[in-house]
Design an enzyme around this catalytic site. Structure first.
Site, PDB file in Angstrom:
ATOM      1  N   HIS A 147       5.749  12.341  10.857  1.00 63.10           N
ATOM      2  CA  HIS A 147       5.041  11.093  11.149  1.00 63.10           C
ATOM      3  C   HIS A 147       5.171  10.840  12.660  1.00 63.10           C
ATOM      4  O   HIS A 147       6.169  11.233  13.263  1.00 63.10           O
ATOM      5  CB  HIS A 147       5.731   9.973  10.360  1.00 63.10           C
ATOM      6  CG  HIS A 147       5.057   8.644  10.393  1.00 63.10           C
ATOM      7  ND1 HIS A 147       5.143   7.793  11.484  1.00 63.10           N
ATOM      8  CD2 HIS A 147       4.317   7.991   9.468  1.00 63.10           C
ATOM      9  CE1 HIS A 147       4.476   6.683  11.216  1.00 63.10           C
ATOM     10  NE2 HIS A 147       3.962   6.773  10.002  1.00 63.10           N
ATOM     11  N   CYS A 195      -1.024   8.639  10.585  1.00 64.06           N
ATOM     12  CA  CYS A 195      -0.003   8.787  11.659  1.00 64.06           C
ATOM     13  C   CYS A 195       0.585  10.184  11.677  1.00 64.06           C
ATOM     14  O   CYS A 195       1.780  10.372  11.947  1.00 64.06           O
ATOM     15  CB  CYS A 195       1.116   7.755  11.530  1.00 64.06           C
ATOM     16  SG  CYS A 195       0.549   6.076  11.650  1.00 64.06           S
ATOM     17  N   GLN A 219       9.933   8.220   3.401  1.00 65.45           N
ATOM     18  CA  GLN A 219       9.208   8.485   2.163  1.00 65.45           C
ATOM     19  C   GLN A 219      10.134   8.857   1.004  1.00 65.45           C
ATOM     20  O   GLN A 219       9.858   8.548  -0.155  1.00 65.45           O
ATOM     21  CB  GLN A 219       8.196   9.618   2.369  1.00 65.45           C
ATOM     22  CG  GLN A 219       7.044   9.267   3.269  1.00 65.45           C
ATOM     23  CD  GLN A 219       6.119   8.219   2.657  1.00 65.45           C
ATOM     24  OE1 GLN A 219       5.852   8.238   1.457  1.00 65.45           O
ATOM     25  NE2 GLN A 219       5.631   7.313   3.469  1.00 65.45           N
ATOM     26  N   LYS A 250       9.347   0.390   1.754  1.00 63.29           N
ATOM     27  CA  LYS A 250       8.860   1.506   0.934  1.00 63.29           C
ATOM     28  C   LYS A 250       9.817   1.762  -0.228  1.00 63.29           C
ATOM     29  O   LYS A 250       9.729   2.767  -0.922  1.00 63.29           O
ATOM     30  CB  LYS A 250       8.743   2.771   1.791  1.00 63.29           C
ATOM     31  CG  LYS A 250       7.677   2.669   2.880  1.00 63.29           C
ATOM     32  CD  LYS A 250       7.559   3.980   3.628  1.00 63.29           C
ATOM     33  CE  LYS A 250       6.952   3.856   4.996  1.00 63.29           C
ATOM     34  NZ  LYS A 250       5.500   3.807   5.029  1.00 63.29           N
ATOM     35  N   ASP A 285      14.240  11.868   8.657  1.00 67.58           N
ATOM     36  CA  ASP A 285      13.334  10.755   8.407  1.00 67.58           C
ATOM     37  C   ASP A 285      13.170  10.619   6.892  1.00 67.58           C
ATOM     38  O   ASP A 285      12.431  11.377   6.252  1.00 67.58           O
ATOM     39  CB  ASP A 285      11.979  11.038   9.085  1.00 67.58           C
ATOM     40  CG  ASP A 285      10.980   9.917   8.840  1.00 67.58           C
ATOM     41  OD1 ASP A 285      11.284   8.993   8.053  1.00 67.58           O
ATOM     42  OD2 ASP A 285       9.884   9.976   9.438  1.00 67.58           O
TER      43      ASP A 285
HETATM   44  N1  PMP Z   1       8.246   8.080   8.788  1.00 67.89           N
HETATM   45  C1  PMP Z   1       7.500   8.278   7.708  1.00 67.89           C
HETATM   46  C2  PMP Z   1       7.566   9.598   7.009  1.00 67.89           C
HETATM   47  C3  PMP Z   1       6.697   7.249   7.228  1.00 67.89           C
HETATM   48  O1  PMP Z   1       5.943   7.441   6.142  1.00 67.89           O
HETATM   49  C4  PMP Z   1       6.665   6.008   7.914  1.00 67.89           C
HETATM   50  C5  PMP Z   1       5.771   4.879   7.442  1.00 67.89           C
HETATM   51  N2  PMP Z   1       4.469   5.266   7.143  1.00 67.89           N
HETATM   52  C6  PMP Z   1       7.486   5.854   9.023  1.00 67.89           C
HETATM   53  C7  PMP Z   1       8.264   6.905   9.434  1.00 67.89           C
HETATM   54  C8  PMP Z   1       7.536   4.553   9.758  1.00 67.89           C
HETATM   55  O2  PMP Z   1       8.038   3.563   8.935  1.00 67.89           O
HETATM   56  P1  PMP Z   1       7.844   2.021   9.275  1.00 67.89           P
HETATM   57  O3  PMP Z   1       6.371   1.809   9.410  1.00 67.89           O
HETATM   58  O4  PMP Z   1       8.435   1.325   8.115  1.00 67.89           O
HETATM   59  O5  PMP Z   1       8.555   1.756  10.536  1.00 67.89           O
END
Ligand code: PMP
Length: 404
Positions: free
Chosen positions: A120, A362, A201, A224, A198
């Protein structure tokens, strides 16, 4: 036992209609829905408990502080780590920025930072900025043709290149593909690389035992994991966490302040400057309790059943390309229909009450690898049913008829 009917009834938002169709929520990878207990905890906090933490001697302040800190203990237990190793942030993005900034004085010119092409943006951009700041080199870990981190190749790559930091995802938000972390973390230890995972997910779907996983850092997003938005956190192995440079400075994170000099608290306090998201943290305790009370194997089995059924149904539709790994997956399916733009398909699906996401999610480097502008992503969670899949597939077939 995993009692699906009871679970579904705990999520009030799912009972509504959208565009005169029953809502089918397939966007849990963006944010999960919240059980009633979390919603009630938010209401109760603001109607009966609201006070600032850590700095009052009155009843409400002490009560709020206790509950705020109790949630730290609860999430530490969820991940099987120590409570002092958990820092609250506003999300996985802030957690990754905190770690990347915190490593600034630990890196020197010419050091290497390893990331992968399936990350991401939140696990790419902070490392690019850190690399610029300290004149480090970004190196890219190997992935397989089906967009999974190639763990044994990654381990060999880490042994060869000896990066100072390795930052990888536990599961891809776009594809759902799960990383086999163990060989990667073992290789990191051998070369003394800081491992940053990270878990935005994976934290809910895989309930990782971080003590066993033995990584240095693991980031998560509460929103999440059935919790409130605007909240996340990170786990850091205490010896590494406590030596990170401070990120944000100000009130609460200090020990002493004079006009020319300040000293800081030990972790986790030194990483929590200012008034935190107290309501969110307290309500998140209900989400953790909810997840912990579930039969984990039953939940995973249910999620597998839904995912496999969706993959099977999608695969029968001519012109659909599925990009996600079909077995090793937390429950996110990225796909396209011929060369139709994913926004168009998602907009048409919305007309039938189907909430999916479209775009690059993203993860522009994944889109470059695939040579496409974006995908439609249907992501599933414990509260989705086979009926949701049926409604999605039926609507998708209608949309395709409109497009053809
Ligand atoms: N890493 C991953 C794999 C994600 O899916 C996301 C959220 N889409 C993030 C980081 C960022 O998380 P947040 O928007 O809660 O800061």
């Amino acid at each position: 036992m995993f009692d699906f009917e009871t679970i579904r009834a705990d999520f009030p938002l799912l009972t509504q209609t959208v565009n005169e169709y029953p809502l089918v929520y397939l966007d849990s990878a963006a944010t999960s829905q919240k059980p009633l207990s979390v919603i009630k905890a938010l209401e109760s906090y603001y109607s009966a408990e609201n006070a600032n933490v850590h700095r009052g001697r009155h009843f409400l302040s002490e009560h709020a502080t206790r509950r705020y800190e109790d949630t730290r203990t609860a999430i530490a237990e969820y991940f099987n780590v120590q409570r002092t190793e958990i820092v609250w942030t506003k999300g996985a993005t802030e957690s990754l920025n905190l770690i990347a900034n915190g490593l600034t004085s630990h890196l020197k010119s010419g050091d290497k930072i390893a990331i992968s092409a399936i990350e991401h943006h939140a696990n790419i951009v902070p490392w690019q900025e850190l690399a610029k700041k300290v004149n480090a080199e970004l190196i890219i870990l190997p992935i397989t043709a089906d967009l999974v981190l190639d763990s044994n190749e990654c381990a060999a790559f880490i042994r060869e290149h000896k990066p100072s930091v390795v930052a990888v995802t536990h599961a891809s938000n776009t594809l759902g593909n799960i990383t086999d972390l163990e060989p990667i973390i073992t290789a990191c230890k051998e070369v003394n690389a800081t491992s940053v995972i990270d878990g935005a997910q994976a934290a809910m779907h895989l309930r990782p035992d971080l003590n066993k996983l033995d990584c240095d850092f693991y980031v998560f997003s509460a929103h999440k994991m059935l919790g409130p938005t605007g909240l996340g956190g990170l786990y850091g192995r205490y010896s590494r966490l406590n030596t990170l440079d401070v990120y944000q400075t100000g009130g609460e994170m200090i020990e002493t302040v004079s006009l020319t000099h300040s000293t800081f608290r030990d972790a986790p306090g030194k990483f929590e400057a200012g008034t935190p998201h107290i309501a969110g943290v307290i309500a998140f305790a209900e989400a953790i309790a909810y997840l912990t009370a579930l039969d984990f194997n039953g939940m995973r089995q249910h999620e597998h059943t839904i995912f496999n059924y969706a993959i099977k149904q999608l695969s029968t539709i001519a012109g659909i390309t599925i990009y996600s790994h079909k077995e090793n997956n937390i429950g996110n399916i990225s796909f396209n229909y011929r060369d139709e733009h994913p926004f168009d398909l998602a907009t048409l699906l919305d007309g039938y009450g189907i909430a999916v996401r479209s775009g690059h999610h993203c993860t522009q480097p994944i889109m470059s690898k695939l040579g496409i502008p974006g995908t439609v992503r249907a992501s599933f969670a414990l509260y989705n049913s086979l009926d949701d899949v049926d409604a999605f597939i039926k609507a998708l077939k209608h949309c395709i008829e409109l497009l053809d």
